[in-house]
Design a protein around this motif. Structure first.
Motif, PDB file in Angstrom:
ATOM      1  N   VAL A  31       4.675   4.899   6.512  1.00  0.00           N
ATOM      2  CA  VAL A  31       3.936   5.656   5.496  1.00  0.00           C
ATOM      3  C   VAL A  31       4.053   4.971   4.138  1.00  0.00           C
ATOM      4  CG1 VAL A  31       3.927   7.823   4.200  1.00  0.00           C
ATOM      5  CG2 VAL A  31       4.049   7.865   6.685  1.00  0.00           C
ATOM      6  N   GLY A  32       5.253   4.512   3.806  1.00  0.00           N
ATOM      7  CA  GLY A  32       5.442   3.808   2.538  1.00  0.00           C
ATOM      8  C   GLY A  32       4.647   2.518   2.484  1.00  0.00           C
ATOM      9  N   TYR A  33       4.623   1.792   3.582  1.00  0.00           N
ATOM     10  CA  TYR A  33       3.873   0.539   3.635  1.00  0.00           C
ATOM     11  C   TYR A  33       2.375   0.807   3.508  1.00  0.00           C
ATOM     12  CZ  TYR A  33       2.055  -3.881   5.409  1.00  0.00           C
ATOM     13  OH  TYR A  33       1.373  -5.047   5.557  1.00  0.00           O
ATOM     14  N   GLN A  34       1.887   1.822   4.201  1.00  0.00           N
ATOM     15  CA  GLN A  34       0.457   2.151   4.111  1.00  0.00           C
ATOM     16  C   GLN A  34       0.075   2.568   2.693  1.00  0.00           C
ATOM     17  OE1 GLN A  34      -1.803   1.549   6.394  1.00  0.00           O
ATOM     18  NE2 GLN A  34      -0.221   0.830   7.794  1.00  0.00           N
ATOM     19  N   SER A  35       0.922   3.357   2.038  1.00  0.00           N
ATOM     20  CA  SER A  35       0.603   3.765   0.674  1.00  0.00           C
ATOM     21  C   SER A  35       0.663   2.576  -0.279  1.00  0.00           C
ATOM     22  CB  SER A  35       1.541   4.877   0.205  1.00  0.00           C
ATOM     23  OG  SER A  35       2.865   4.398   0.093  1.00  0.00           O
ATOM     24  N   LEU A  36       1.559   1.632  -0.005  1.00  0.00           N
ATOM     25  CA  LEU A  36       1.620   0.417  -0.819  1.00  0.00           C
ATOM     26  C   LEU A  36       0.348  -0.410  -0.641  1.00  0.00           C
ATOM     27  CD1 LEU A  36       3.374  -1.364  -2.670  1.00  0.00           C
ATOM     28  CD2 LEU A  36       4.263  -2.439  -0.608  1.00  0.00           C
ATOM     29  N   GLU A  38      -2.596   0.737   0.187  1.00  0.00           N
ATOM     30  CA  GLU A  38      -3.709   1.461  -0.426  1.00  0.00           C
ATOM     31  C   GLU A  38      -3.674   1.358  -1.947  1.00  0.00           C
ATOM     32  OE1 GLU A  38      -3.540   5.406   1.102  1.00  0.00           O
ATOM     33  OE2 GLU A  38      -4.041   4.773   3.138  1.00  0.00           O
ATOM     34  N   SER A  39      -2.497   1.293  -2.530  1.00  0.00           N
ATOM     35  CA  SER A  39      -2.404   1.220  -3.985  1.00  0.00           C
ATOM     36  C   SER A  39      -2.727  -0.175  -4.494  1.00  0.00           C
ATOM     37  CB  SER A  39      -1.005   1.628  -4.452  1.00  0.00           C
ATOM     38  OG  SER A  39      -0.054   0.647  -4.073  1.00  0.00           O
TER      39      SER A  39
END
Length: 54
Positions: A31-36, A38-39
């Motif tokens: 989840v952290g990697y995906q949000s990174l 996307e940002s």
């Protein structure tokens, strides 16, 4: 035979507990990697890729 069964049961329980903890840790990392990802959708230029000494 009963003692071996109980020991095996403890081992399987401990392994399942560790597997659940690793699965949760992996999901949090994902989840952290995906949000990174996307940002970081902004367009990049060649100047962004310069080494710091330039």
């Amino acid at each position: 035979m009963q003692k071996l069964y109980e020991e095996l049961n403890k081992v399987v329980f401990r392994q399942q507990t560790e597997l659940d903890a690793l699965r949760n840790h992996f999901l949090r990392l994902d989840v952290g990697y995906q949000s990174l990802l996307e940002s970081d959708r902004s367009p990049r230029t060649l100047a962004d890729d310069r080494p710091p000494h330039y």
